[in-house]
Design an enzyme around this catalytic site. Structure first.
Site, PDB file in Angstrom:
ATOM      1  N   LEU A  48     -20.541  49.513   6.924  1.00 53.29           N
ATOM      2  CA  LEU A  48     -21.168  49.468   5.513  1.00 53.29           C
ATOM      3  C   LEU A  48     -21.457  48.228   5.076  1.00 53.29           C
ATOM      4  CD1 LEU A  48     -18.713  52.054   3.653  1.00 53.29           C
ATOM      5  CD2 LEU A  48     -20.552  52.289   5.128  1.00 53.29           C
ATOM      6  N   ASP A 104     -10.377  35.185   9.115  1.00 53.86           N
ATOM      7  CA  ASP A 104      -9.041  36.106   9.060  1.00 53.86           C
ATOM      8  C   ASP A 104      -8.862  36.214   7.589  1.00 53.86           C
ATOM      9  OD1 ASP A 104      -7.009  37.646   8.936  1.00 53.86           O
ATOM     10  OD2 ASP A 104      -6.149  36.442  10.657  1.00 53.86           O
ATOM     11  N   LEU A 105      -8.976  37.538   7.002  1.00 46.49           N
ATOM     12  CA  LEU A 105      -8.730  37.459   5.672  1.00 46.49           C
ATOM     13  C   LEU A 105      -7.196  37.281   5.094  1.00 46.49           C
ATOM     14  CD1 LEU A 105     -10.986  40.422   4.575  1.00 46.49           C
ATOM     15  CD2 LEU A 105     -11.043  37.975   4.098  1.00 46.49           C
ATOM     16  N   GLY A 145     -13.966  44.162   3.546  1.00 46.12           N
ATOM     17  CA  GLY A 145     -13.165  43.747   4.576  1.00 46.12           C
ATOM     18  C   GLY A 145     -11.811  44.435   5.032  1.00 46.12           C
ATOM     19  N   TYR A 157      -3.222  53.855   5.460  1.00 42.96           N
ATOM     20  CA  TYR A 157      -4.632  53.424   4.846  1.00 42.96           C
ATOM     21  C   TYR A 157      -4.810  53.630   3.386  1.00 42.96           C
ATOM     22  CZ  TYR A 157      -9.546  53.052   4.310  1.00 42.96           C
ATOM     23  OH  TYR A 157     -10.775  53.155   3.916  1.00 42.96           O
ATOM     24  N   SER A 168     -17.390  59.732   1.946  1.00 39.03           N
ATOM     25  CA  SER A 168     -17.805  60.000   3.098  1.00 39.03           C
ATOM     26  C   SER A 168     -19.335  59.242   3.279  1.00 39.03           C
ATOM     27  CB  SER A 168     -17.926  61.522   3.486  1.00 39.03           C
ATOM     28  OG  SER A 168     -16.907  61.891   3.355  1.00 39.03           O
ATOM     29  N   ARG A 200     -17.561  69.756   4.853  1.00 34.92           N
ATOM     30  CA  ARG A 200     -16.670  69.022   3.885  1.00 34.92           C
ATOM     31  C   ARG A 200     -17.900  67.723   3.216  1.00 34.92           C
ATOM     32  NH1 ARG A 200     -13.812  64.050   4.302  1.00 34.92           N
ATOM     33  NH2 ARG A 200     -12.507  63.505   2.723  1.00 34.92           N
TER      34      ARG A 200
END
Length: 278
Positions: free
Chosen positions: A14, A51-52, A72, A136, A165, A174
Site C-alpha cells: 500500500l 527501523d521504526l 509501516g 496483529y 480488504s 467476502r
C-alpha cells in the site's frame, strides 16, 4: 501545499501506491522502510532506510515534518514477539517523535482486525469497543488508543483508517463487502491529510460497496467520497460460492479468516487459501 510529509512503510504494497500521490501534496516527501530504497523516486522525494523500533532513527526522519502517514508494520498475524518491534514499539516511536518535533497530524493505517471478532451482520459503529481477532489486530487497538491519548494529552491530531480488504480487485466473496480499491485508498488518505482539522478520528477504509458491513457516516467531515464498488464482481463470485456455514467464524465475523486462525499464525495465508478454494 505542505512543507514535508513522512511516509513509513513506503516499500509495502500500500505504501507504494501512496508515494506518488503524497509527493504531489508537499514540497518534500520523505519515504522510509526497513527495505532498501526504490528506484523510482519522485523529484521531491527522498528515501531513508530505517527501523521504526529505533527511536533515534525515527526522530531523525520526522524532524521538520508537518504530517506523518504511518503505514509501516508487519501486515499480518504473527507471533507476538515478531510484531512487538515493528507494530507496537514502532507505533510508539512514531507518535512520541511526532510529539517531540511538533508534527500536526498522523494518518495511521489501522485495520478492520481491531474489531475483527465483531459479528459482520451487526455493522459496528466507529466508536464501538475494540474486539481484536489476533495479535496483529491487538497492535491496531494499541495504536488507536495511543492516538486518542496523544490527542487528548498533547494536541497531536490523528486519523486512524480501519483498512478492510485493499487489493487491485476484489478477490473473494467476502470482499464484496470489505473491498477497498487502490484508487479509493488514495482518496481516503488524501482526505485524511487535507481536512483542515480532525482531532482524533476513525474512518473505515472501504469502497462504496453495496454490501459494505460498515458506514463512514460518522467520519463524513473528512470528505472521503469512494468511487469504486465491488458489486461489479458480485455475479462472478456468487455463482461460484460454496454453501455458507454459519458456524464458521471466517464467514460470520468482520475479520474473516483472521477471526478463525490460531493466534500467531498467518491470516494472509488463510485468505489466500480461501480465495484459491483450498
Amino acid at each position: 501545499m505542505m512543507k514535508k510529509i513522512v511516509l513509513t512503510g513506503a516499500q509495502g504494497r500500500l505504501g507504494q501506491e501512496l508515494r506518488a500521490p503524497l509527493a504531489e501534496m508537499c514540497h518534500a516527501l520523505l519515504s522510509t522502510d526497513i527495505k532498501e530504497a526504490p528506484k523510482d523516486l519522485a523529484p521531491n522525494e527522498s528515501y531513508v532506510q530505517a527501523d521504526l523500533a529505533q527511536m533515534d532513527q525515527v526522530e531523525a526522519l520526522i524532524q521538520g515534518a508537518e504530517m506523518v502517514v504511518h503505514f509501516g508494520a508487519i501486515p499480518d498475524e504473527a507471533p507476538f514477539e515478531e510484531l512487538l518491534g515493528p507494530n507496537y514499539i514502532g507505533a510508539y516511536t512514531v507518535w512520541e517523535a511526532a510529539r517531540r518535533h511538533g508534527v500536526r497530524r498522523i494518518v495511521y493505517a489501522s485495520s478492520i482486525h481491531a474489531v475483527g471478532l465483531e459479528p459482520t451482520a451487526e455493522g459496528p459503529a466507529l466508536t464501538n469497543r475494540h474486539r481484536p481477532d489476533t495479535f496483529y489486530g491487538l497492535s491496531k487497538c494499541f495504536a488507536e488508543d495511543m492516538a486518542r491519548m496523544y490527542w487528548e494529552k498533547t494536541g497531536l491530531e490523528a486519523v486512524c483508517l480501519r483498512i478492510m480488504s485493499c487489493t487491485p480487485e476484489p478477490e473473494n466473496t467476502r470482499a464484496l463487502g470489505t473491498w477497498l480499491s487502490y484508487g479509493d485508498l488514495v482518496r481516503l488518505v488524501r482526505a485524511a491529510v487535507t481536512t483542515p482539522t480532525t482531532g482524533f478520528a476513525l474512518a473505515w477504509g472501504v469502497s462504496a460497496n453495496d454490501r459494505a458491513p460498515v458506514t463512514n457516516a460518522e467520519a463524513a467531515f473528512l470528505g472521503y467520497r469512494p468511487q469504486d464498488n465491488a458489486e461489479d464482481w458480485a455475479e462472478k463470485f456468487l455463482a461460484a460460492a460454496k454453501t455458507p456455514d454459519p458456524s464458521d467464524l471466517a464467514q460470520m465475523r468482520l475479520g474473516g479468516p483472521f477471526a478463525r486462525v490460531p493466534l500467531g499464525e498467518s491470516g494472509v495465508e488463510a485468505i489466500r487459501k480461501m480465495t484459491a478454494g483450498d
